[in-house]
Design a protein around this motif. Structure first.
Motif, PDB file in Angstrom:
ATOM      1  N   ILE A 249       0.819  -1.226   0.000  1.00 54.41           N
ATOM      2  CA  ILE A 249       0.000   0.000   0.000  1.00 54.41           C
ATOM      3  C   ILE A 249       0.853   1.277   0.000  1.00 54.41           C
ATOM      4  CG2 ILE A 249      -1.762   1.290   1.295  1.00 54.41           C
ATOM      5  CD1 ILE A 249      -2.918  -1.457   2.160  1.00 54.41           C
ATOM      6  N   ILE A 250       1.723   1.421   1.012  1.00 50.82           N
ATOM      7  CA  ILE A 250       2.418   2.712   1.181  1.00 50.82           C
ATOM      8  C   ILE A 250       3.483   2.944   0.094  1.00 50.82           C
ATOM      9  CG2 ILE A 250       3.789   4.163   2.735  1.00 50.82           C
ATOM     10  CD1 ILE A 250       0.964   3.676   3.823  1.00 50.82           C
ATOM     11  N   ASN A 251       4.370   1.973  -0.091  1.00 49.39           N
ATOM     12  CA  ASN A 251       5.446   2.209  -1.059  1.00 49.39           C
ATOM     13  C   ASN A 251       4.920   2.429  -2.483  1.00 49.39           C
ATOM     14  OD1 ASN A 251       7.351   2.245   0.969  1.00 49.39           O
ATOM     15  ND2 ASN A 251       7.837   0.066   0.783  1.00 49.39           N
ATOM     16  N   PRO A 252       3.943   1.624  -2.956  1.00 57.96           N
ATOM     17  CA  PRO A 252       3.382   1.924  -4.285  1.00 57.96           C
ATOM     18  C   PRO A 252       2.719   3.295  -4.349  1.00 57.96           C
ATOM     19  CG  PRO A 252       2.630  -0.241  -3.503  1.00 57.96           C
ATOM     20  CD  PRO A 252       3.391   0.384  -2.374  1.00 57.96           C
ATOM     21  N   THR A 253       2.188   3.771  -3.221  1.00 58.34           N
ATOM     22  CA  THR A 253       1.576   5.107  -3.207  1.00 58.34           C
ATOM     23  C   THR A 253       2.644   6.179  -3.384  1.00 58.34           C
ATOM     24  OG1 THR A 253      -0.225   4.364  -1.780  1.00 58.34           O
ATOM     25  CG2 THR A 253       0.225   6.731  -1.808  1.00 58.34           C
ATOM     26  N   MET A 254       3.739   6.031  -2.636  1.00 56.13           N
ATOM     27  CA  MET A 254       4.815   7.023  -2.744  1.00 56.13           C
ATOM     28  C   MET A 254       5.369   7.059  -4.170  1.00 56.13           C
ATOM     29  SD  MET A 254       5.009   8.438   0.157  1.00 56.13           S
ATOM     30  CE  MET A 254       6.535   9.367  -0.031  1.00 56.13           C
ATOM     31  N   ALA A 255       5.625   5.872  -4.726  1.00 56.47           N
ATOM     32  CA  ALA A 255       6.184   5.801  -6.089  1.00 56.47           C
ATOM     33  C   ALA A 255       5.180   6.343  -7.099  1.00 56.47           C
ATOM     34  CB  ALA A 255       6.557   4.350  -6.418  1.00 56.47           C
ATOM     35  N   GLY A 256       3.903   6.021  -6.928  1.00 60.08           N
ATOM     36  CA  GLY A 256       2.862   6.457  -7.861  1.00 60.08           C
ATOM     37  C   GLY A 256       2.679   7.962  -7.841  1.00 60.08           C
ATOM     38  N   MET A 257       2.663   8.547  -6.642  1.00 61.41           N
ATOM     39  CA  MET A 257       2.475  10.000  -6.534  1.00 61.41           C
ATOM     40  C   MET A 257       3.663  10.729  -7.162  1.00 61.41           C
ATOM     41  SD  MET A 257      -0.475  10.747  -5.271  1.00 61.41           S
ATOM     42  CE  MET A 257      -0.626  12.277  -4.334  1.00 61.41           C
ATOM     43  N   LYS A 258       4.845  10.190  -6.964  1.00 61.17           N
ATOM     44  CA  LYS A 258       6.027  10.822  -7.554  1.00 61.17           C
ATOM     45  C   LYS A 258       5.948  10.735  -9.087  1.00 61.17           C
ATOM     46  CE  LYS A 258      10.980  10.881  -7.501  1.00 61.17           C
ATOM     47  NZ  LYS A 258      12.139   9.991  -7.545  1.00 61.17           N
ATOM     48  N   ALA A 259       5.602   9.543  -9.576  1.00 56.25           N
ATOM     49  CA  ALA A 259       5.529   9.339 -11.023  1.00 56.25           C
ATOM     50  C   ALA A 259       4.456  10.233 -11.654  1.00 56.25           C
ATOM     51  CB  ALA A 259       5.236   7.864 -11.316  1.00 56.25           C
TER      52      ALA A 259
END
Ligand code: AMP
Ligand code: GLY
Length: 427
Positions: A249-259
């Protein structure tokens, strides 16, 4: 460092209480604050939603760092506007705050990045929404897309209730613009928990877990509230569960928001439903929980302020925070009538005696000083009586002992905060 905290609830009292203890602080202000916050900071009469007023105050008073407590000023772009005039702040940009500001955005984001959440669809059109409901079975959940002060979620037990919620939001406009679009989603079973991480656009640093009690009555009955009590940590969030939450949940969110060009900074509060060891995301909030922040701050051993600044500066990597192993538990006392119409102006006595014990802290939410310096209730949720203990049961016993020492006929509280964890401890 000259610091301004924005907000005036129990969450902001806990933040001011933690920040006031930092050796980095030379002056601490809070806008608008409350009677409890006045012990830790200088309160200034500017509403948290008054973005222009806050900007002016920050400029005029040479504020170097602003900690933004509630969601409304974040969604309105306070962090962006402060950045424009060169003032650093803690909290996400308006673009990143969409994560809480629009449930539709959050759900579409999860779909794009394969983050586990309830199946859903978005609607502006009443017949289409009802056709979707008819094609599914109850219970089913209807949510207003925008900010609705915690009231925009209807758990419909029947198809008729779901249709009525759609009519309320899309036809009658009960939630105004916030309800001009709805998200309709699958009902998830399981146990709820909250998980908090600190983010700097790139890295997410796990903070702690907590469990809230949203219903007003004992045994989780009655209408929903902003939260009647909480404890941290939540036993269901084991170390292995933290790993799963971070990975899925958290790490994909961080990567997704950055992307997507909206790097996420600030605190990210994941509302989770956990069933068969599988966490699913119910919602994201872009701020600390209230009263979850109160229990988190009681457990935090490290200085909070450097961590908040590291979040703003993008240097959270390798940052470490230390926590007390003990459990913190908070009991919210609310004005009689809450969450419906409630009385204002009743006098609260005995707060000093109740908080004599070093393991007890009373955070104020809706209070102000009366003409003779007496503490009076001005809000729905009024104080959060918070205790530390070696076990949940111990923290619970101390918190209620303090509650019982408070003389406030105008208020009430739930008597069972922590029941689920106490049962788990005793089984
Ligand atoms: P929210 O404002 O999205 O946190 O929703 C308020 C509360 O509604 C949550 O804390 C849950 O108890 C409940 N809730 C929200 N979505 C769901 C869902 N899909 N299934 C079951 N309960 C839900
Ligand atoms: N206690 C729930 C919230 O802050 O949203």
């Amino acid at each position: 460092m000259r610091v301004l905290v924005v907000g005036g609830g129990g969450r902001e009292h806990a933040l001011c209480w933690a920040i006031a203890g930092s050796p980095l602080v030379t002056k601490l202000y809070c806008a608008p604050g409350n009677a409890g916050i006045a012990q830790d900071a200088e309160c200034v009469a500017i509403a948290a939603e008054d973005v222009d007023g806050i900007i002016r105050f920050a400029q005029d008073n040479e504020i170097e760092f602003v900690v933004i407590g509630p969601e409304a000023p974040l969604v309105a772009g306070l962090a962006d506007k402060l950045a424009d005039i060169g003032i650093k702040s803690f909290g996400p940009s308006a673009a990143a705050a969409e994560m809480e500001g629009s449930k539709g955005f959050m759900k579409d984001f999860c779909a794009r990045h394969d983050i586990p959440t309830a199946a859903y669809a978005r609607f502006k059109d009443i017949p289409a929404a009802k056709a979707f409901i008819a094609a599914h079975s109850a219970p089913i959940v209807v949510k207003a897309d925008g900010l609705a002060a915690g009231k925009g979620v209807i758990i419909a037990e029947t198809i008729e209730q779901a249709n009525a919620a759609v009519d309320d939001m899309l036809e009658s406009g009960t939630f105004g613009d916030a309800g001009a679009e709805v998200v309709i989603e699958e009902f998830l079973g399981g146990e709820e928990a909250s998980f908090f991480v600190l983010c700097d656009g790139e890295t997410a640093l796990p903070l702690a877990s907590a469990q809230d009690h949203k219903r007003v009555g004992d045994g989780d009955t009655g209408p929903n509230t902003g939260g009647m009590g909480a404890y941290s940590p939540a036993p269901i969030v084991t170390d292995a569960m933290v790993e799963t939450i971070m990975e899925t949940i958290i790490n994909p969110t961080m990567a997704g928001m950055k992307a997507e060009g909206k790097p996420y900074k600030g605190v990210l509060y994941a509302g989770l439903m956990i069933e068969d060891d599988q966490p699913k995301l119910l919602e994201y909030n872009v701020r600390f929980g209230d009263p979850e922040c109160q229990v988190l701050m009681m457990r935090l051993m490290s200085d909070l302020l450097p961590a908040l600044i590291a979040s703003a500066d993008g240097v959270l990597k390798d940052f470490d925070l230390r926590w007390y192993d003990e459990t913190a538990l908070t009991v919210v006392m609310a004005a009689n009538g809450y969450p419906g119409a409630y009385d204002k102006g009743s006098v609260i006595k005995g707060l000093e005696d109740a908080s004599e014990d070093r393991d007890i802290t009373i955070f104020h939410a809706g209070t102000m000083f009366g003409e003779n310096g007496e503490v009076t209730a001005t809000g729905g949720r009024v104080i959060a009586v918070t205790a530390l203990g070696d076990t949940v049961a111990e923290a619970q016993t101390s918190a209620y002992k303090a509650v019982d020492a408070i003389d406030w006929p105008g208020g009430f509280c739930r008597r069972d905060i922590g029941w689920r964890a106490v049962e788990r401890e005793q089984s």
